[in-house]
Design a protein around this motif. Structure first.
Motif, PDB file in Angstrom:
ATOM      1  N   ILE A 131       0.841  -1.202   0.000  1.00  0.00           N
ATOM      2  CA  ILE A 131       0.000   0.000   0.000  1.00  0.00           C
ATOM      3  C   ILE A 131       0.878   1.255   0.000  1.00  0.00           C
ATOM      4  CG2 ILE A 131      -1.668   1.339   1.351  1.00  0.00           C
ATOM      5  CD1 ILE A 131      -2.877  -1.314   2.267  1.00  0.00           C
ATOM      6  N   ARG A 160      -2.964   2.352  10.948  1.00  0.00           N
ATOM      7  CA  ARG A 160      -1.630   2.921  11.142  1.00  0.00           C
ATOM      8  C   ARG A 160      -0.693   1.960  11.874  1.00  0.00           C
ATOM      9  NH1 ARG A 160      -1.040   8.154   9.752  1.00  0.00           N
ATOM     10  NH2 ARG A 160      -2.910   9.447   9.456  1.00  0.00           N
ATOM     11  N   GLU A 162      -0.230  -1.061  11.186  1.00  0.00           N
ATOM     12  CA  GLU A 162       0.426  -1.863  10.155  1.00  0.00           C
ATOM     13  C   GLU A 162       1.110  -0.985   9.115  1.00  0.00           C
ATOM     14  OE1 GLU A 162       1.878  -5.194   8.836  1.00  0.00           O
ATOM     15  OE2 GLU A 162       0.244  -5.366  10.293  1.00  0.00           O
ATOM     16  N   LEU A 163       0.484   0.156   8.789  1.00  0.00           N
ATOM     17  CA  LEU A 163       0.979   1.024   7.712  1.00  0.00           C
ATOM     18  C   LEU A 163       1.650   2.242   8.328  1.00  0.00           C
ATOM     19  CD1 LEU A 163      -2.253   0.836   5.505  1.00  0.00           C
ATOM     20  CD2 LEU A 163      -0.247  -0.653   5.388  1.00  0.00           C
ATOM     21  N   VAL A 166       2.816   5.081   5.703  1.00  0.00           N
ATOM     22  CA  VAL A 166       1.932   5.348   4.561  1.00  0.00           C
ATOM     23  C   VAL A 166       1.096   6.602   4.843  1.00  0.00           C
ATOM     24  CG1 VAL A 166       0.026   4.460   3.167  1.00  0.00           C
ATOM     25  CG2 VAL A 166       1.826   2.910   3.962  1.00  0.00           C
TER      26      VAL A 166
END
Length: 635
Positions: A131, A160, A162-163, A166
């Motif tokens: 992603i 957030r 996990e990402l 990003v």
């Protein structure tokens, strides 16, 4: 990295960006959390599509409406951009396959609903997805201060964990400063880049008319303004009645509402988009995500509940930048109705529990069952059976949905689903005994990958073409296969659906937070009163809209009905003053005059005399002597 302008030209065919688009894209590409408030027609989708295309990986797009995600994904595919969607109605096997595809480098966009983010299957595949951006469409839904709050949006910030690196991009078309602040907080944005485009629409003229004869006024508007139009109504019956009446007046019109079949809605929508139908008479079920730039008029046959809805719907006029008109027709009864509707929109908790219990009785759904199941739901029949007011019922359903107990969709389309329940030995024996059904079973196995081991979506029309038969015949044959326990088959559903995300519980355990519920009611009443104030139009309508959304602009638009009426009054006033100047000329035969003598001769009030003197002095028709007397200038 490919330059944003090159992607814009290559895939979208535009030579330049609209205002703020490039600034938003650059902020996202710099890795900043960003919030973009672009009014209807401002080009929000490009703001996430281009940065996602600039970088490797896939963009996760969170959007609340199935129709909206399907439409956006379809438009991307038409531009040869790969896009995936996950929505209700897809079988487990298809969802899993789609998530597997999202972990590859092949696809650029994955559209999901906010509810999907918390499912176990999605969380399992999330770490493997490359992603590059999380885009949250209709981001006002995340705010409890907004007009369309959806609790699942509150879970988006959990991504957030996990990402971690990003960027998040929140997009909305209408949000007050309070809602904008809440969006950033709920998404855990730190020092976000915030971009807000003015709510002023230079090409759009806003008007409002109190009219006891709305149909005649509507006809007058449509006859004066050529081109495509939208007419918004508060209920389905009116869409049908008004579209029929317009057809009788020689105007090409069609009705659109959530009660029509999916096929009929698509046909009518396509006819209007292609301008084969001139006027679409619709409920607020129509318009979201539809990009038709040449709409010249949007007429509301009564005020909606709030200015956010009105601005979005009215803003569908004039997206091509050419002159267009947004007209609100109302009566005192309309304004009274929307104010009193607040009580129906927020029924007592006991009533909500009563509706929940009635639903369970209607569906014959036992306690602690129903999780993950869809049910056909005929709202009219339900209300008639249990003697519950339809408006109260709909609002109780919305409250139950907001708290996560159910999901109600009036315009859902669930494709047919089928899976084999027979063993391979039983299937072989059945084909020998029922040779007439063997072509169908073979067509199913050859057409749909994995169907023998999983339930998948099927299309009866496609099967009919393969078998050179009719969908009706195929449907009957599928029911025969069910009878012989060869398959499990759920026919296509195109009727309103109730979905239970969790098992049904006892009605007295349905809890609605009292404080938040009361606060929501108060906010709704405040928005209704702002809509009423706008309807009466005691000021520039564009400024009223801008001030509501937090802008400090003070220059009137000059083209709404209020501004035009003020201009007309000024012209009339000026003409009257000029006539008084002309009438005063013979009175100056002795050279000078006392102001009071002139006022008495012309029979003017003191205010009128002040206005007259001010104009005459500015135009240098008169001058003032040292003793204060007025003199008529020569020439």
């Amino acid at each position: 990295m490919t330059a944003p302008i090159d992607i814009l030209k290559k895939y979208f065919g535009y030579p330049a960006f609209r205002p703020l688009q490039l600034e938003i894209i650059e902020a996202v590409l710099a890795g900043k959390d960003t919030m973009a408030l672009l009014p209807t027609g401002g080009g929000k989708s490009v703001c996430y599509q281009i940065p996602a295309l600039c970088k490797p990986g896939i963009c996760l797009v969170i959007t609340p409406l199935i129709a909206l995600m399907k439409d956006q994904a379809m438009q991307l595919r038409r531009r040869n951009i790969s896009a995936l969607t996950i929505h209700s109605g897809m079988a487990f096997f298809e969802v899993k396959k789609t998530l597997q595809q999202a972990t590859t480098d092949t696809y650029k966009f994955l559209f999901v609903s906010p509810e999907r983010l918390q499912t176990r299957l999605f969380r399992e595949f999330l770490p493997g997805m490359p992603i590059n951006l999380v885009a949250i469409d209709e981001a006002h839904c995340i705010s409890q201060w907004g007009y369309d709050f959806r609790p699942p949006y509150l879970k988006i910030a959990d991504l957030r964990e996990e990402l971690t690196d990003v960027p998040f991009l929140a997009l909305t078309a209408s949000a007050t400063p309070e809602v904008q602040k809440d969006i950033c907080a709920k998404l855990a944005m730190e020092n976000p880049a915030i971009f807000t485009q003015s709510f002023a629409r230079s090409n759009l003229s806003f008007s409002g008319f109190e009219s006891p004869h709305k149909l005649n006024k509507l006809l007058e508007i449509l006859n004066k303004v050529p081109g495509t139009g939208l007419v918004y109504c508060r209920n389905r019956r009116l869409t049908k009645d008004i579209s029929t009446w317009l057809q009788q007046q020689g105007i090409s019109a069609s009705a659109y509402h959530a009660g029509l079949s999916s096929e009929e809605r698509n046909l009518r929508q396509t006819a209007w988009i292609q301008s084969a139908t001139r006027v679409m008479v619709c409920t607020n079920a129509f318009g979201m995500g539809i990009d038709k730039p040449d709409v010249r008029t949007v007429v509301h046959m009564g005020p909606p509940d709030n200015l956010e809805d009105y601005y979005q719907e009215a803003g569908r006029a004039g997206r091509d930048g050419k002159k267009a008109f947004a007209v609100l027709l109302y009566s005192p009864d309309d304004l009274k109705t929307i104010e009193t509707s607040v009580e129906k929109k927020y029924p007592p908790v006991e009533v909500i529990q009563k509706v929940y219990q009635a639903i369970a009785n209607y569906l014959q759904l036992p306690i602690y069952s129903g999780e993950g199941m869809y049910f056909d739901f005929d709202l009219s029949r339900f209300c008639e059976s249990y003697k519950i007011d339809p408006v109260t019922t709909v609002n109780a359903l919305q409250t139950l949905a907001g708290e996560g107990y159910i999901s109600f969709n009036e315009s859902v389309f669930l494709p047919a689903r089928l899976g084999f329940s027979a063993t391979k030995d039983y299937l072989y024996q059945f084909q020998q005994e029922q040779p007439g059904l063997e072509p169908l079973t073979k067509a199913l196995l050859r057409t749909y990958e994995g169907i023998f081991d999983n339930e998948v979506n099927i299309n009866e029309k496609s099967l009919a073409r393969i078998l050179r038969s009719t969908p009706e015949t195929v449907g009957k044959q599928l029911q025969t296969l069910v009878f012989y326990q060869v398959v499990k088959y759920l026919p296509q559903k195109d009727t309103p659906q109730l979905f239970f995300p969790y098992n049904r519980i006892p009605a007295d355990q349905v809890l609605i937070p009292a404080k938040a519920y009361a606060a929501g009611k108060a906010r709704h009443l405040s928005r209704v009163r702002e809509m009423i104030r706008y309807s009466f139009g005691k000021g520039c309508r564009s400024l009223m809209m801008q001030h509501y959304f937090g802008e400090k602009e003070e220059t009137p638009c000059g083209k709404c009905d209020y501004c035009l009426s003020q201009k007309k009054q000024e012209i009339t006033k000026h003409a009257q003053l000029l006539s008084w100047i002309k009438a005063a000329q013979p009175l100056f035969n002795k050279g000078t005059l006392e102001g009071d003598d002139l006022r008495n001769s012309l029979q003017l009030t003191r205010y009128q005399m002040e206005q007259l003197t001010d104009l005459a002095l500015r135009e240098e028709v008169w001058s003032v002597e040292e003793d204060g007397r007025l003199r008529l200038n020569k020439g």
